[in-house]
Design a protein around this motif. Structure first.
Motif, PDB file in Angstrom:
ATOM      1  N   LEU A   1      33.640   2.583 -57.095  1.00  0.00           N
ATOM      2  CA  LEU A   1      34.996   2.290 -57.519  1.00  0.00           C
ATOM      3  C   LEU A   1      35.386   0.865 -57.176  1.00  0.00           C
ATOM      4  O   LEU A   1      35.080   0.360 -56.097  1.00  0.00           O
ATOM      5  N   ASN A   2      36.081   0.228 -58.123  1.00  0.00           N
ATOM      6  CA  ASN A   2      36.591  -1.112 -57.892  1.00  0.00           C
ATOM      7  C   ASN A   2      38.111  -1.138 -57.976  1.00  0.00           C
ATOM      8  O   ASN A   2      38.695  -2.183 -58.229  1.00  0.00           O
ATOM      9  N   GLY A   3      38.760   0.011 -57.827  1.00  0.00           N
ATOM     10  CA  GLY A   3      40.204   0.082 -57.949  1.00  0.00           C
ATOM     11  C   GLY A   3      40.912  -0.626 -56.806  1.00  0.00           C
ATOM     12  O   GLY A   3      40.362  -0.832 -55.724  1.00  0.00           O
ATOM     13  N   THR A   4      42.152  -0.990 -57.075  1.00  0.00           N
ATOM     14  CA  THR A   4      42.945  -1.704 -56.076  1.00  0.00           C
ATOM     15  C   THR A   4      44.092  -0.860 -55.543  1.00  0.00           C
ATOM     16  O   THR A   4      44.798  -1.301 -54.642  1.00  0.00           O
ATOM     17  N   THR A   5      44.334   0.341 -56.087  1.00  0.00           N
ATOM     18  CA  THR A   5      45.383   1.228 -55.599  1.00  0.00           C
ATOM     19  C   THR A   5      44.799   2.620 -55.394  1.00  0.00           C
ATOM     20  O   THR A   5      43.720   2.944 -55.893  1.00  0.00           O
ATOM     21  N   ARG A   6      45.560   3.456 -54.695  1.00  0.00           N
ATOM     22  CA  ARG A   6      45.094   4.823 -54.463  1.00  0.00           C
ATOM     23  C   ARG A   6      44.925   5.608 -55.762  1.00  0.00           C
ATOM     24  O   ARG A   6      44.118   6.533 -55.834  1.00  0.00           O
ATOM     25  N   ALA A   7      45.697   5.228 -56.791  1.00  0.00           N
ATOM     26  CA  ALA A   7      45.599   5.937 -58.066  1.00  0.00           C
ATOM     27  C   ALA A   7      44.234   5.779 -58.711  1.00  0.00           C
ATOM     28  O   ALA A   7      43.869   6.561 -59.605  1.00  0.00           O
ATOM     29  N   ASP A   8      43.442   4.796 -58.299  1.00  0.00           N
ATOM     30  CA  ASP A   8      42.113   4.593 -58.852  1.00  0.00           C
ATOM     31  C   ASP A   8      41.056   5.447 -58.149  1.00  0.00           C
ATOM     32  O   ASP A   8      39.901   5.475 -58.597  1.00  0.00           O
ATOM     33  N   TYR A   9      41.434   6.122 -57.081  1.00  0.00           N
ATOM     34  CA  TYR A   9      40.466   6.851 -56.273  1.00  0.00           C
ATOM     35  C   TYR A   9      40.696   8.360 -56.397  1.00  0.00           C
ATOM     36  O   TYR A   9      41.749   8.800 -56.859  1.00  0.00           O
ATOM     37  N   PRO A  10      39.707   9.161 -56.003  1.00  0.00           N
ATOM     38  CA  PRO A  10      39.864  10.619 -56.134  1.00  0.00           C
ATOM     39  C   PRO A  10      41.101  11.138 -55.423  1.00  0.00           C
ATOM     40  O   PRO A  10      41.425  10.705 -54.310  1.00  0.00           O
ATOM     41  N   MET A  11      41.778  12.097 -56.088  1.00  0.00           N
ATOM     42  CA  MET A  11      42.968  12.729 -55.526  1.00  0.00           C
ATOM     43  C   MET A  11      42.910  14.209 -55.849  1.00  0.00           C
ATOM     44  O   MET A  11      42.604  14.582 -56.989  1.00  0.00           O
ATOM     45  N   ALA A  12      43.200  15.055 -54.875  1.00  0.00           N
ATOM     46  CA  ALA A  12      43.095  16.496 -55.093  1.00  0.00           C
ATOM     47  C   ALA A  12      44.095  17.248 -54.245  1.00  0.00           C
ATOM     48  O   ALA A  12      44.479  16.792 -53.162  1.00  0.00           O
ATOM     49  N   GLN A  13      44.508  18.420 -54.752  1.00  0.00           N
ATOM     50  CA  GLN A  13      45.251  19.399 -53.965  1.00  0.00           C
ATOM     51  C   GLN A  13      44.464  20.696 -53.991  1.00  0.00           C
ATOM     52  O   GLN A  13      44.097  21.185 -55.064  1.00  0.00           O
ATOM     53  N   ILE A  14      44.193  21.246 -52.829  1.00  0.00           N
ATOM     54  CA  ILE A  14      43.415  22.476 -52.708  1.00  0.00           C
ATOM     55  C   ILE A  14      44.253  23.489 -51.941  1.00  0.00           C
ATOM     56  O   ILE A  14      44.766  23.190 -50.857  1.00  0.00           O
ATOM     57  N   SER A  15      44.396  24.679 -52.496  1.00  0.00           N
ATOM     58  CA  SER A  15      45.219  25.703 -51.857  1.00  0.00           C
ATOM     59  C   SER A  15      44.570  27.066 -52.019  1.00  0.00           C
ATOM     60  O   SER A  15      43.812  27.320 -52.962  1.00  0.00           O
ATOM     61  N   ASP A  16      44.866  27.946 -51.073  1.00  0.00           N
ATOM     62  CA  ASP A  16      44.482  29.361 -51.150  1.00  0.00           C
ATOM     63  C   ASP A  16      42.974  29.530 -51.300  1.00  0.00           C
ATOM     64  O   ASP A  16      42.459  30.012 -52.309  1.00  0.00           O
ATOM     65  N   TYR A  17      42.264  29.126 -50.261  1.00  0.00           N
ATOM     66  CA  TYR A  17      40.805  29.226 -50.238  1.00  0.00           C
ATOM     67  C   TYR A  17      40.393  30.052 -49.029  1.00  0.00           C
ATOM     68  O   TYR A  17      41.101  30.121 -48.020  1.00  0.00           O
ATOM     69  N   SER A  18      39.221  30.676 -49.114  1.00  0.00           N
ATOM     70  CA  SER A  18      38.724  31.475 -47.988  1.00  0.00           C
ATOM     71  C   SER A  18      37.233  31.718 -48.164  1.00  0.00           C
ATOM     72  O   SER A  18      36.702  31.632 -49.268  1.00  0.00           O
ATOM     73  N   GLY A  19      36.564  32.007 -47.042  1.00  0.00           N
ATOM     74  CA  GLY A  19      35.155  32.355 -47.097  1.00  0.00           C
ATOM     75  C   GLY A  19      34.361  31.654 -46.024  1.00  0.00           C
ATOM     76  O   GLY A  19      34.881  31.293 -44.960  1.00  0.00           O
ATOM     77  N   SER A  20      33.078  31.422 -46.319  1.00  0.00           N
ATOM     78  CA  SER A  20      32.168  30.886 -45.311  1.00  0.00           C
ATOM     79  C   SER A  20      31.259  29.832 -45.927  1.00  0.00           C
ATOM     80  O   SER A  20      30.964  29.847 -47.116  1.00  0.00           O
ATOM     81  N   CYS A  21      30.836  28.894 -45.070  1.00  0.00           N
ATOM     82  CA  CYS A  21      29.839  27.896 -45.467  1.00  0.00           C
ATOM     83  C   CYS A  21      28.965  27.600 -44.260  1.00  0.00           C
ATOM     84  O   CYS A  21      29.259  28.035 -43.147  1.00  0.00           O
ATOM     85  N   ARG A  22      27.894  26.838 -44.480  1.00  0.00           N
ATOM     86  CA  ARG A  22      26.932  26.658 -43.402  1.00  0.00           C
ATOM     87  C   ARG A  22      27.199  25.410 -42.550  1.00  0.00           C
ATOM     88  O   ARG A  22      26.826  25.377 -41.386  1.00  0.00           O
ATOM     89  N   THR A  23      27.816  24.377 -43.137  1.00  0.00           N
ATOM     90  CA  THR A  23      28.046  23.164 -42.329  1.00  0.00           C
ATOM     91  C   THR A  23      29.507  22.749 -42.408  1.00  0.00           C
ATOM     92  O   THR A  23      30.367  23.493 -41.971  1.00  0.00           O
ATOM     93  N   ALA A  24      29.812  21.574 -42.970  1.00  0.00           N
ATOM     94  CA  ALA A  24      31.153  21.001 -42.884  1.00  0.00           C
ATOM     95  C   ALA A  24      32.142  21.732 -43.787  1.00  0.00           C
ATOM     96  O   ALA A  24      31.939  21.795 -44.995  1.00  0.00           O
ATOM     97  N   PRO A  25      33.225  22.267 -43.230  1.00  0.00           N
ATOM     98  CA  PRO A  25      34.220  22.938 -44.081  1.00  0.00           C
ATOM     99  C   PRO A  25      34.972  21.986 -45.005  1.00  0.00           C
ATOM    100  O   PRO A  25      35.145  22.263 -46.183  1.00  0.00           O
ATOM    101  N   VAL A  26      35.446  20.840 -44.468  1.00  0.00           N
ATOM    102  CA  VAL A  26      36.261  19.917 -45.256  1.00  0.00           C
ATOM    103  C   VAL A  26      35.788  18.493 -44.964  1.00  0.00           C
ATOM    104  O   VAL A  26      35.759  18.076 -43.802  1.00  0.00           O
ATOM    105  N   ALA A  27      35.452  17.751 -46.027  1.00  0.00           N
ATOM    106  CA  ALA A  27      35.010  16.365 -45.876  1.00  0.00           C
ATOM    107  C   ALA A  27      35.673  15.508 -46.937  1.00  0.00           C
ATOM    108  O   ALA A  27      35.724  15.882 -48.113  1.00  0.00           O
ATOM    109  N   VAL A  28      36.171  14.337 -46.527  1.00  0.00           N
ATOM    110  CA  VAL A  28      36.868  13.420 -47.429  1.00  0.00           C
ATOM    111  C   VAL A  28      36.296  12.027 -47.221  1.00  0.00           C
ATOM    112  O   VAL A  28      36.099  11.588 -46.081  1.00  0.00           O
TER     113      VAL A  28
END
Length: 589
Positions: free
Chosen positions: A395-422
């Protein structure tokens, strides 16, 4: 009007080459404005080349098998396209697009959509200079009332966009207006012919060398509908949507897709590029690279083919719901940097070695996610390139609008390593969430911003993890380019965030690692449950601030109760008192 495939000479015995008969059938369907061609129940149609359709198409394949016995066998259904037509002058905004349509070209009707393409590059440009590959900007535009052959009326102005000059050197390029005349803006559009494909089991022979052609391509069509299509074994991509509008992919299934089976590399289930308002409902699959993804792929400078131009640009407005994914090579639910306004609802993922969801697009929402033993949990990130600038961001953007943006809600379960990474992205955790993981780090932010509302619980375990993940929550400033955009890393806890590390067996694990140019602000409740033989509560030079009634509760196995940190200092509280605080922020049934 309906015809059977055998009326066009198809044998359906699985041995005879039915390619020519299939081609005659789709040609007849187009001539009849999308009249239906039906397969014989239980038939096996052997194809040895690609069947191509232009315009309307109607296929009802039922339980028939389409046996793809040679590359590039499959189906390519393209819309009737107009253009490209160059803009006669720079578009500076407003409701009129300057263009000179030739007499033989139809005038786009009000309410139809055109695509305007610029040679200026998207802010997520990569592969600069390699084989002349580029990622040009392309925008959908709705036609309004009062168009003429010299000025098309728009229902609303083209979106204010910034681009990158393709002649500039890679790095931090200045923003440019993509519709300036020097970037050769042009436009294309498609006719609204009906396309319906229902049923069918599409399969390649097993243990064949990797192919590089999608099984089914739908290009430029308006409102195409694919229902109960099953790609049981294939290569590259099962269903490719290129520059479509209002496509519907309903109750389809894809599995065992590989673009290089000798290397264990898998293809895609449903991939869309440059599409608008796509609905994917009830998609199921396993053993692919991604089950759903957005990706346009690079173009070449000066591209003029309308069939290619219609697929360029951002994928917008997709709704993916009620899907279920088995093990995949990468995240089954994925958005590339070219995606905007994609919503996932009630999706599930199990197994595999990667995240359940990987988000690289902008304005992405996940509402209802079930994880079952995926490699990682939730990843929102900007990619790094391996191109001309070592360790540079795509990415060569100059504002936050040029970068990934997400809203995540109502999740559950299991994983083997990192639950949340940004990484170099903005994430909002809302609603409720609960992930049980085997990693040591519950939340990692490598440049970017995370906001927590609602109630979220991350439960960690004794599994292996990266050596640098030595804290329950880890914030680091990230790449130099994104530090200028995000100011390092920020975590705002406005709701409840509980990270339970009591199951971790790694000695010396810290509660918080706040690197330089990072900050944590707590206006809700942060609960850290440290493991036995933990290290210090907090390490690093980042800032920790409590706002209003915000507090952080810390428990240790060797002590009763919890230590409460807030703006007034520290106090000791009982576990019952902590439980009351948690219950006050947790949603009621």
């Amino acid at each position: 009007m309906t015809q059977s495939l055998d009326q066009f000479g198809a044998s359906g015995n699985g041995r005879t080459d039915d390619t020519a008969a299939f081609q005659r059938a789709v040609d007849w369907s187009a001539q009849q404005g999308g009249a239906t061609v039906r397969a014989v129940p239980g038939a096996v149609y052997r194809l040895t080349d690609r069947v191509r359709s232009i315009g309307a198409l109607g296929l009802e394949l039922g339980d028939a098998e389409i046996f793809l016995d040679a590359e590039p066998a499959g189906l390519h259904a393209s819309a009737r396209l107009e253009g490209p037509f160059d803009l006669t002058e720079a578009y500076e905004g407003g409701l009129h697009l300057p263009v000179a349509l030739p007499p033989e070209a139809p005038l786009p009707a009000p309410g139809s959509w055109i695509k305007v393409i610029s040679d200026a590059l998207e802010p997520y440009q990569r592969d600069r200079g390699a084989d002349d590959r580029v990622y040009p900007i392309a925008e959908w535009a709705e036609i309004g009332e009062g168009s003429t052959r010299s000025r098309l009326a728009l229902a609303r102005p083209l979106r204010q966009r910034r681009g990158i000059d393709p002649r500039s050197a890679p790095g931090d390029e200045p923003a440019v207006w993509p519709w300036a005349a020097r970037f050769s803006p042009r436009m294309v559009w498609a006719h609204a012919d009906p396309v319906t494909i229902t049923g069918g089991i599409w399969a390649h022979p097993p243990e064949r060398d990797g192919w590089h052609e999608p099984t089914i391509v739908i290009a430029g069509h308006i409102g195409p509908r694919l229902e109960r299509v099953h790609v049981a074994r294939g290569y590259d991509t099962a269903i490719r949507l290129t520059g479509t509008q209002g496509a519907q992919v309903l109750d389809c299934r894809t599995e065992n897709l590989a673009n290089d089976p000798s290397q264990g590399r898998f293809g895609y289930g449903v991939a869309e590029g440059g599409a608008r308002s796509t609905l994917v409902h009830g998609l199921r699959g396993r053993d692919t690279r991604h089950l759903f993804t957005t990706s346009i792929g690079p173009a070449r400078r000066g591209e003029r083919r309308p069939a290619f131009l219609i697929g360029l640009g951002t994928s917008e407005g997709a709704l993916v719901r009620d899907g279920s994914a088995g093990p995949h090579e990468l995240a089954p639910w994925d958005t590339h940097h070219d995606a905007r306004y994609v919503t996932f609802e009630r999706i599930a993922a199990s197994g595999g070695k990667s995240p359940a969801v990987a988000i690289r697009g902008r304005q992405i929402a996940v509402r209802g996610l079930t994880l079952d033993g995926t490699g990682r949990g939730l990843s929102v990130f900007a990619d790094y390139s391996s191109g001309q600038v070592e360790d540079d961001l795509w990415l060569n953007g100059t504002t936050r609008a040029d970068y990934p943006m997400a809203q995540i809600s109502d999740y559950s379960g299991s994983c083997r390593t990192a639950p949340v990474a940004v990484r170099a992205a903005a994430l909002s955790l809302a609603g409720t969430g609960r992930i049980a993981a085997q990693g040591h780090c519950g939340l990692r932010i490598n440049s970017g911003a995370v906001t927590v509302t609602g109630a979220h619980h991350l439960i960690l375990g004794p599994g292996a993890t990266a050596e640098e993940e030595d804290a329950l929550i880890l914030l680091s400033p990230g790449h130099e380019k994104t530090r200028r955009v995000f100011g390092g890393a920020t975590l705002d806890v406005a709701g409840l965030l509980e990270v339970d590390g009591t199951g971790v067996r790694r000695p010396g694990l810290h509660g918080l690692r706040l690197g330089p140019e990072t900050r944590m602000r707590v206006s809700g409740l942060l609960v850290l449950r440290l493991p036995a033989a933990a290290g210090v509560l907090r390490t690093g030079e980042g800032a920790l601030t409590f706002i209003g009634d915000g507090a952080m509760a810390v428990t240790r196995p060797e002590r009763d109760g919890a230590t409460l940190h807030d703006a007034g200092g520290t106090t000791e509280i009982t576990e019952r008192a902590l439980g009351r605080r948690i219950a006050a922020l947790a949603p009621r049934p």
